[in-house]
Every structure is written in C-alpha cells, then in structure tokens.
Design a protein around this motif. Structure first.
Motif, mmCIF file in Angstrom:
data_model
loop_
_atom_site.group_PDB
_atom_site.id
_atom_site.type_symbol
_atom_site.label_atom_id
_atom_site.label_comp_id
_atom_site.label_asym_id
_atom_site.label_seq_id
_atom_site.Cartn_x
_atom_site.Cartn_y
_atom_site.Cartn_z
ATOM 1 N N ILE A 64 0.842 -1.212 0.000
ATOM 2 C CA ILE A 64 0.000 0.000 0.000
ATOM 3 C C ILE A 64 0.871 1.253 0.000
ATOM 4 O O ILE A 64 1.802 1.361 0.794
ATOM 5 N N VAL B 8 1.395 6.089 2.236
ATOM 6 C CA VAL B 8 0.661 5.915 3.488
ATOM 7 C C VAL B 8 0.916 7.093 4.424
ATOM 8 O O VAL B 8 0.009 7.658 5.025
ATOM 9 N N ASN C 160 -7.118 6.566 2.227
ATOM 10 C CA ASN C 160 -6.513 5.343 2.787
ATOM 11 C C ASN C 160 -7.233 4.839 4.033
ATOM 12 O O ASN C 160 -7.500 3.649 4.168
ATOM 13 N N TYR D 25 4.519 -0.958 3.192
ATOM 14 C CA TYR D 25 3.963 0.336 2.821
ATOM 15 C C TYR D 25 5.053 1.384 2.687
ATOM 16 O O TYR D 25 6.174 1.219 3.148
ATOM 17 N N ILE E 124 -3.223 0.167 9.564
ATOM 18 C CA ILE E 124 -2.479 -0.997 9.059
ATOM 19 C C ILE E 124 -2.122 -1.920 10.226
ATOM 20 O O ILE E 124 -2.311 -3.144 10.160
#
Ligand code: SF4
Ligand code: SF4
Ligand code: SF4
Ligand code: FES
Lengths: 76, 946
Positions: free
Chosen positions: B404, B538, B458, B534, B551
């Motif tokens: 991500i 992020v 996100n 990530y 996360i």
C-alpha cells in the motif's frame, strides 16, 4: 499564508478532529496530552494566550483546549 | 582487504537434512538438495564450470562440470546432479580432463584470443577455466564460422555488451529472470546461431532493462562488463560498504584500484541484498567525484552577496560565534538544527548531541519528518516501537502480500525483485494505490487485487477492510485475546463494524468497488501469512499516522505480527531514515525513542554529557520556519538536507530561511537551500568516511572509508569542530567511539560495537543481553509495549479539496533511476533514463484540456504554479495526475500545500488539488527562482596570493 497563531489553532483543531470519535471531553484530553508531548514551550505559551487575545477565531473545541492549556501552564 | 573474488559455490544453498558422501576420497556432509558441485566447493574442490554460478539455479548447458559417480553410467553434470547418501564422486580423472578440454576447445575456437588486451584479463572465468583444464591447443583452428565480428552494444551508459566475447552460457538471461525479475534478455536463435539479445534486439538502453547490473555480475567473460573496468582496469583491492541511496541498505564491495573506485559489486553475503543491487547503488556513484562538488568552506554576510571561500578554521569560528551571538540576543531556543537521513548514525547522533548539549535546547528535527514520522508515531502507539517488524528475508515465507502506497520496483528495487520472486513462486498480491504501479502487472506477476483508491482515502479503505474482517468473523480471536489489549480491541471492533464503515458505504468516497475491498480483505485475513509493506503513499497524508495505525490494527486482528512471513513493514526512503530516527533526531525524543520529559532517560545523558537537558520538546522543521518568520528563530545548522526542494510549500520555506540571520548548510553541492545560506560547509561522501547506516529492517551495517575526504574532513569531524568551537570539548578520534557512546546510552543498541559488526556483517536492533545476535522478527511472544493496542482510526477527510478551480488531484512519487531531489543521480549518467519530471495525466483529462503527449502544461494549486511536460497514460485514473520531484527546475513543491499529518506534521505530499492547462514554458515563478538561484550561487574568485 497562515499566521503562526492561525496555524496553531488549525493544528489543534486537526488533532481534535482525529480524536472526535471519542467524544468531546476525551478528545480535548487527548489533544492536550498530544500538545504536551509534541509542542515546544513557545508554541504552548502562544496557544495558551490565544483564548484571551483578540485575533484568531477559535472553534469551541480549540478554545476549550487552549484554555485548559493556559490553566495548566506554570505561572511565569 | 586485498583483492580476491568472492567465492562462487556454483549453485545456490540448499536447506535439507544432512547427507554424507565422498568426493575425491574426502567425506563430506551437506544438506540434501545440494548439488555435487556445491558440495565439492564446500570442501575446497573447485569443479570447472562455465554456465553455473551460485546466484542462479543450475542450468547444465556447458558440460564443463562433468564428474564420475561410482555405480552410475556416463558423466553427469555436477551442477545439476544433487548429492545422495553414500555417493562416491570423482572430479578429476583422465577421461574427465579429456572431455572438459574438448568442450573448452570448442568455446575457445569461437573466442577472440586477445586475452592480454582484454579488459577482463585476470578476472575472467573462461580464461581461468582454460587454465584449469590445461588447454594448450585448439584443434579446430580459428578459421571456421564464428561470432567474432559481432557489433558491440554500448547504448547503456554503464556497461558494454560485446557479442564477440559471449559464450552463450545464458547466465545473464537467467540473472535477469531469476534475480532481477525483469526478463529483459533472451537467447535468440538456436544452436550455433543463438545469441543474446535485449528485448526484441533493441539494445540495452531502449529495452526493458533497468540497468541493475545482475547480468554483468553473472557474466563469466567480458561479454558484459562495466565501462569503468574498461576505462580504469581491473581492481586491486575491495572494501565492503553500504549503499548510500535507499532504505534497502544493499551492501557492496567497493572495488578499488589505488585511491580510485573502479566498480561497486553487490556483496553476496549482504543480508539485505544477498548479492543483488539496483542501478543507483551499483552504478550511480559518479556524483562523488563530480566537478560541482564544493570542497572549500564558504561564508557570506548576506545571501545577495557572492560566496567567499575561507579556511575551515575561519568558517567554524564564524558558525560558533554567530550561533552564540544569536542565542545571546534572542534566547537559547532561537537556534536549532536538522539531521540528515543520508548521513551515518554516528553523524546524526553527534548533530543531535550538538543541539541538545551545546545549543541547550531540543530544536532538532530530521528529514524523516517529511517521510516516515507517522511510522514512528503509529507503530510506537500500537506496537510500542517505531520500526518495522521483519527482516527482508521474511518475504520468502509470505503467502499474501499487501502493498500500500509503495512502489517497490522503483523505490526499493532490490526488495522489489525479491518480492517479485516470491510472487512468481505463488504468493498472492494485493496492491492499494491510486496508480497502476508496475507490480500490478508485469511479466509473470499479476496482483490478485488492485484497489485504485482516490488519493486521501486510505483510512476509509483500510477501515472498510477491517469491517469485513470483523463482521465476517475472520479475526484471529485467540491471538487478539492473548496478545492484545482486549478492551481497546472491543472498542475498535465496534467502531469498524458500524455499517457506515462498510465497503459499500465508502465505495463512492474511495472509488473502489465494494466487492474488490471485500475480496482483498478476505484474502489478507485467510490466505496464510499476511505481510504488509507500505511507503510514503501511506505516511504523506493528513492522516498518515492514522493510516499506519489502521495498518497495524489489520495486522493484529489477523494475527499477523510476531512471526516470519507476516508483519508491518515500512519501506524507508533514504538509506538511514531508520537510523536517524533511532539516534534521537526528533525534537521530542532522545536516542532510542525516549521522550525528553522522561527524567530517567534524561539523567543518563546528563550524566554522560555533563549538562542539564531541556525537558520540553523542541520545534519541528515547519514550526522552526514559522518561528523564523515571526522573528523568534534566527539560526539553523542543516546537515545533508535540501529543505527548500524537499519540503512542502517552497514559498513558505523560502520565507522562513530568508528571515534567519545565520543559515549553515553542510552538503556535497550548493543545493537549493544553500541559496539562502550564510555559511556553506562542504560535506563528504559515503565513500570518504566510516560509520554505520540502519536500513528499513533495523539492520545496522558498516559504512567503510575507501578514500580520503576530498573536502578535508568527514562529516562527523566537522560536527565535532563546531561543537568544540562552542566549547563542548569532544575528543572522538573515530566513529567507533561514537557508537560506543550510542550503545552506552541507548538500550536497543546496548550490544552494538564495530567489532560485532565486523564479525557478523550486520545486526538488527534490538541488540542487547536478551538478543545478542539481534532481532530479525520483533514482537514474537509479546509486543514491545506489552499488549498490542488497537486504535480507533476515524476517517477525517483532508482539508485539501478539489473544486471547480482545482478539479484534479496531484499525487507524487519517485522513479527507479533518480533519487529524491536528484542532487546525486542528476549528476550521473542516470539522466539517460529520466532527464526531466513529467506529469502523468489520464487520456480523458488530457483530451478535455486539449493536451497532447509531450506538451508543456501549467500545473496550478492553491499554493503555486509550475510547468512541466505531459505524459498521457492510463496508469493514473481519471481525475488524478502524478509527477516525480527529482528536478529543481520543476519544483513540484511549489505546488504542494502545507497541510500535514495531524499527529506528526508530515506533509501531505500525496494529495494536492490542482488544475492543468496547456502552457508555453516555464512559469514566472520558475524564471524568477532560476535567476535568484544563479545570483545566489556566485563564488568570488580568490585574490591570487602575493
Ligand atoms: S553475455 Fe556473458 S553471461 Fe550472457 S551468455 Fe554471453 S557470456 Fe554468458
Ligand atoms: S542490467 Fe539487470 S535488467 Fe538489465 S538486462 Fe541485465 S539483469 Fe536485466
Ligand atoms: S536498492 Fe537501494 S540500497 Fe540497494 S542498490 Fe538500489 S538504491 Fe542502493
Ligand atoms: S557448469 Fe555444469 S553444465 Fe555448465
């Protein structure tokens, strides 16, 4: 560009919004704790002076936070 | 170290149960699955070989490595034949020698006999093998059909392909396939006609080749060879050191000829890279010798004046007296400094020590502020430590990988290659990114799910994934019960279960179909070991810290923390982001992430340093700039960071710097920030100093000096000069002493010394009594904070909104061949791949605006305007545009706003509302800026000495 006071009010408001799901009281407490941990003394005393000074318009939450900050600052 | 080639075992390591056999009369015990070739090499018996090398699976094409096995017919190839219990092998017999010589004759008959003038003379496996098999004569002559007239491919700026020297062993092809995963090379044709070709015979530069150098390293001859070896000759010594570009932390052998660097060869024993590299670390080190480097200190009274070169003494005295003057006039807190994630741990430690001990305040911040500060906040809050949980090797045990806001094949290429390898082996991939990054679909790799969310959503998306996991009963309840704070879990579970947070409810907001979110969540929760990787997609958001915590929540809920193959892994941008944060570069934390208000921690430092430390946090970079415009912050020491180019809202940064009385910049080049500096202290490169870097896996690795600093001092020495001019009386004579101090004062580094690093190659912190060998996987039995903490992450939309004036969302990133602000890579031939920043725009958005591919366009936001050329592509969704920020002329940060993460003020680089319109060329701002920069860079020519 924002003035420093405007930016501090904005920062506090942003922190409050991220704690908002906890309810107003807890959000203010969490924001105060955050400010205590991460803001330098100059920023804190500026913020503490804002509720009593004309100028930047503060949201209710920010006003309440800064007032509590003011009350918790050691008298200088 | 003198020059010896790294040992090549011929085939990769195996891990089976021990098997015993006899090789040339010697008893050997090796893991099952080991080839005979490797087993022999392990007991120092080198079987001749050409097509085998231990970074690649065996192939068995050259027939040089034949052996005899008792009880078996024929002469099997030792590289492709695994050992078996009780096997009796002979590697040298008359028959074998004859067979090998015959093979060799065929190779040599089609090879130019110019060994003495060949660039690889003395470093060529073909030459060695001809010697090893005792070739004296070639019966076939050299007159027959051959490949000696092949045309060289010199298109790649760093290496040359000479088909005349090629023996078609296909090591290069396999290296590109297996190690790098780009699949750029093929063997065209068959039999005698076969030849190596890049893509469709386009030449290396025009092909898909990403110039990682794996093929060059694998080539046994000089068919593929570094241009620097052609130019400078073969190396005569090698020193192991660490790449100074990205957070992967590849280690290299810096291969030298005298004081000159000949080439950087990835070190096979490097635990972060296992012998692989990318174009930057492998080839793009020429900046270290670039003529733009400033080698003498310079001073000026005002930024309108030209620079004046001065002696080191004069510069240092000037800095110290200016800083003291400012403090006397404006107060102790009127100065501060910025540490660099490019510099070593020892250097960042010393800069923060200079500030805390010498300046007497905590006004220290670091460039990590603008990249991974939310990682520090988010992972510390949830897990108790500000770092990733795994080593890179962990990916080999991952079953599902969620990437991500990261683009590993460009940003962290060596990790990207390992990830691709794991995906080719069958692990499943989920990509969450507004842009269709290469991983979504590339040769033999395809993401199971790509969720192309709108930038800035996100948290909403990750919470919707959590909604699916909780409401569908996919939570690992035992794990949560045993390992996490159950009360916090209860609150979080109730929060995410709210239908308002379901994938359906947020579909319109994120733009991602609910079904895809559900499928991705189910796969992550149920697909076996789930690992999350990530990047800055992020962290660089107004909810960067919330996203990191979201996360962490997902990983804890699915039991994916505390074991190999899983975890939460921030891919760090710069080489030493992890280290600079560890070393106390944040204004609220002492080294080892201990808050400045922690009196016990403070007392330790106070005792060691003999001063009283400030118990209040200092200013962050952006607050320093605000305070500067307010007139309360007047002086700054900036080591190795170009804040004018890398920080958001350039106009704000420029105004802050312009308001200061003493800006000291230490760097290799006159960077953009130096336009506002009063003192310039030349920096040294990673090749010119000793120290350590800590990579994204918390791995501490040595940086070793291979040449003297061209500017006279390593950066740590310069900091010491400033400290001593300010009266601190430091007496370090080597960075190892700084590391001893770090270890003495930082519990997670307690067991780190240069001796330990020399012995083990590297260690991952925490290194202490409980973990003397370091800690590859964290939080194994319990979280560092005790119980894992679930944190409710409410989605708060960014204040940066699109509207009629600014209808598009700009997001930013970087590209493989360039590095961040480009100060280094732009001064190398990497420009061949990326000479300018381009604006990626979807065909619909381009058409609506009358923009064609390659047109100049104006990119406007509420903060400013810049121009660059357009690249029309459907990699970005309609409504989203994307650019890199490697070139100062583009100044992408003129556009970015100063919205930032609520918890850490990490700038929101990844979301800016913009408009794009056709343009004729540079904006007024760009023209003015260029003129100002040119003016500010003038250096006064010194009067000739009498
Ligand atoms: S270029 Fe080198 S590695 Fe590739 S096939 Fe030819 S000799 Fe082998
Ligand atoms: S340099 Fe790397 S990407 Fe290019 S052909 Fe060689 S192995 Fe493949
Ligand atoms: S992946 Fe990173 S550390 Fe490795 S060589 Fe490339 S830039 Fe250097
Ligand atoms: S090395 Fe074994 S066949 Fe080539």
């Amino acid at each position: 560009m924002m003035s420093t006071d405007e930016r501090l009010a904005y920062m506090a408001d942003q922190i409050l919004r991220n704690f908002a799901s906890r309810g107003q009281e807890a959000a203010i407490a969490a924001t105060l704790d955050h400010i205590g941990q991460f803001w330098d003394p100059g920023m804190k005393s500026r913020a503490a002076a804002m509720p009593d000074a004309p100028g930047v318009v503060l949201s209710d939450g920010v006003r309440a936070t800064f007032m509590r900050l003011r009350d918790s600052q050691p008298a200088s | 170290m003198t020059f010896t080639r790294e040992k090549d075992f011929g085939t990769p390591e195996a891990t089976g149960e021990a098997v015993s056999l006899t090789i040339d009369g010697q008893q050997v015990s090796v893991p099952a699955g080991t080839s005979i070739m490797r087993a022999a090499a392990m007991v120092e018996t080198a079987i001749p070989k050409l097509c085998a090398t231990d970074s690649l699976e065996s192939f068995g094409s050259c027939r040089m490595c034949l052996v005899e096995i008792e009880g078996r017919k024929g002469y099997p190839a030792s590289c492709t034949t695994p050992v078996a219990s009780g096997m009796v092998v002979r590697t040298e017999t008359d028959k074998l020698r004859k067979l090998r010589r015959g093979v060799m004759e065929l190779y040599i008959s089609d090879h130019p006999l110019d060994c003495l003038t060949c660039s690889a003379n003395g470093d060529c496996e073909l030459q060695d093998m001809a010697g090893a098999v005792g070739l004296r004569d070639v019966r076939f002559g050299f007159e027959g059909a051959n490949h000696l007239e092949g045309c060289k491919d010199e298109s790649n700026p760093y290496f040359t392909f000479d088909p005349a020297k090629c023996i078609v062993c296909s090591r290069c092809v396999r290296a590109c396939d297996e190690v790098q995963g780009t699949l750029a090379l093929t063997v065209d044709g068959r039999g005698f006609a076969s030849k190596i070709s890049a893509s469709q015979g386009e030449g290396f530069l025009a092909s898909e080749c990403v110039s990682c150098g794996a093929c060059v390293q694998a080539c046994p001859t000089s068919a593929l060879i570094e241009n620097t070896v052609i130019e400078k000759g073969t190396p005569d010594r090698a020193v192991v050191t660490t790449c100074a570009y990205c957070g992967v932390g590849c280690t290299f052998r810096a291969e030298m000829r005298g004081e000159e660097l000949v080439r950087m060869v990835p070190w096979k024993e490097g635990k972060a890279n296992h012998g692989h590299s990318c174009v930057k670390g492998r080839f793009a080190w020429g900046y270290a010798q670039h003529r733009d480097r400033i080698l003498n200190p310079m001073v000026r009274n005002s930024v309108d004046e030209p620079w004046r070169e001065v002696s080191w003494d004069e510069a240092i005295v000037h800095v110290a007296s200016e800083f003291r003057r400012i403090q006397n006039s404006y107060g102790t807190r009127a100065i501060g400094g910025i540490t660099s994630s490019r510099c070593t741990n020892e250097e960042t430690f010393l800069v923060q020590k200079l500030i805390r001990q010498g300046f007497g305040n905590n006004n220290v911040d670091t460039c990590a502020r603008v990249c991974h500060s939310p990682t520090g906040y988010g992972l510390k809050t949830t897990f108790g430590t500000s770092a990733g949980t795994q080593d890179f090797d962990s990916v080999e045990q991952a079953d599902v990988v969620l990437v991500i806001g990261a683009n590993p094949t460009d940003g962290h290429p060596v990790f990207g290659s390992r990830l691709k390898k794991r995906l080719r082996e069958g692990a499943k991939l989920i990509v969450i990114d507004p842009r269709r990054i290469d991983l979504v679909r590339s040769p033999h790799v395809e993401a199971a799910h790509h969720l192309p969310l709108r930038p800035g959503t996100n948290v909403a998306l990750l919470t919707a994934m959590a909604h699916v996991i909780v409401t569908e009963g996919l939570v690992d309840e035992t794990y949560v019960r045993e390992r996490c704070d159950t009360e916090a879990y209860g609150e979080w579970a109730a929060f995410v279960s709210d239908p308002a947070r379901s994938p359906e409810a947020i579909e319109e907001l994120t733009g991602v179909p609910a079904a895809d979110v559900c499928a991705a969540a189910r796969l992550y929760a149920t697909g076996g070991n789930g690992a999350i990787y990530y990047g800055l997609g992020v962290t660089e958001h107004s909810q960067g810290s919330s996203t990191v915590m979201a996360i962490a929540n997902l990983a804890m809920a699915t039991g994916n923390v505390g074991k190999p193959g899983a975890g939460v892994n921030p891919l760090r941008g710069q080489n030493n982001v992890q280290g600079s944060c560890d070393m106390g570069s944040f204004p609220h934390e002492l080294p080892g992430y201990r808050h400045v208000s922690d009196s016990v921690a403070r007392a330790q430092f106070e005792q060691d340093w003999g001063v009283t430390l400030d118990a209040e946090p200092g200013l962050r970079i952006n607050n320093m700039l605000d305070a500067a415009t307010d007139g309360t912050f007047k002086g700054i020491f900036i080591q190795g960071e170009d804040i004018l180019q890398s920080d958001p809202n350039t106009t704000h940064v420029a105004a802050g710097l312009a308001a200061m009385e003493c800006v000291v910049v230490q760097d290799l080049f006159l960077n953009e920030t130096a336009n506002y500096a009063h003192v310039f202290l030349p920096g040294s490169t990673f090749l010119e100093k000793d120290g350590t870097f800590t990579n994204a896996e918390r791995r501490i690795q040595r940086v070793r000096k291979v040449m003297e600093p061209k500017n006279g001092y390593a950066d740590w020495e310069v900091v010491q000069l400033v400290a001593n001019a300010m009266g601190l009386g430091w007496t370090y004579t080597h960075p190892s002493q700084v590391m001893n101090e770090i270890a003495r004062l930082t519990p997670t580094f307690a067991g780190v010394t240069y001796d330990v690093l020399d012995q083990r190659g590297s260690v991952q912190w925490p290194v202490n009594e409980a973990a003397p060998d370091g800690t590859p996987t964290m939080h194994i039995d319990h979280f560092v904070r005790g119980k894992g903490l679930f944190v409710v992450t409410d989605y708060v939309p960014t204040d940066e909104r699109t509207g009629p004036r600014f209808p598009l969302l700009l997001t930013t990133g970087r590209i493989l061949s360039q590095y961040n602000v480009g100060a280094q890579t732009r001064r190398t031939p990497n420009e061949a791949w990326h000479a300018e920043d381009r604006l990626e725009i979807h065909p619909h958005d381009a058409e609506n605006r009358g923009i064609r591919d390659g047109d100049w366009v104006a990119l406007r936001s509420r903060a400013g305007e810049t121009t660059l050329r357009a690249l029309i592509t459907d990699r970005v969704a309609p409504g989203v545009v994307y650019t890199t920020f490697h070139h100062p002329d583009t100044q992408a940060n003129v556009i970015t706003t100063d919205f930032s993460d609520w918890a850490t003020n990490c700038p929101e680089y990844k979301v800016t509302a913009v408009q794009v319109a056709p343009s004729n060329g540079p904006s007024d701002w760009q023209r003015r800026y260029r003129a100002q920069a040119d003016q500010s860079r003038r250096i006064e020519t010194a009067e000739p000495a009498e």
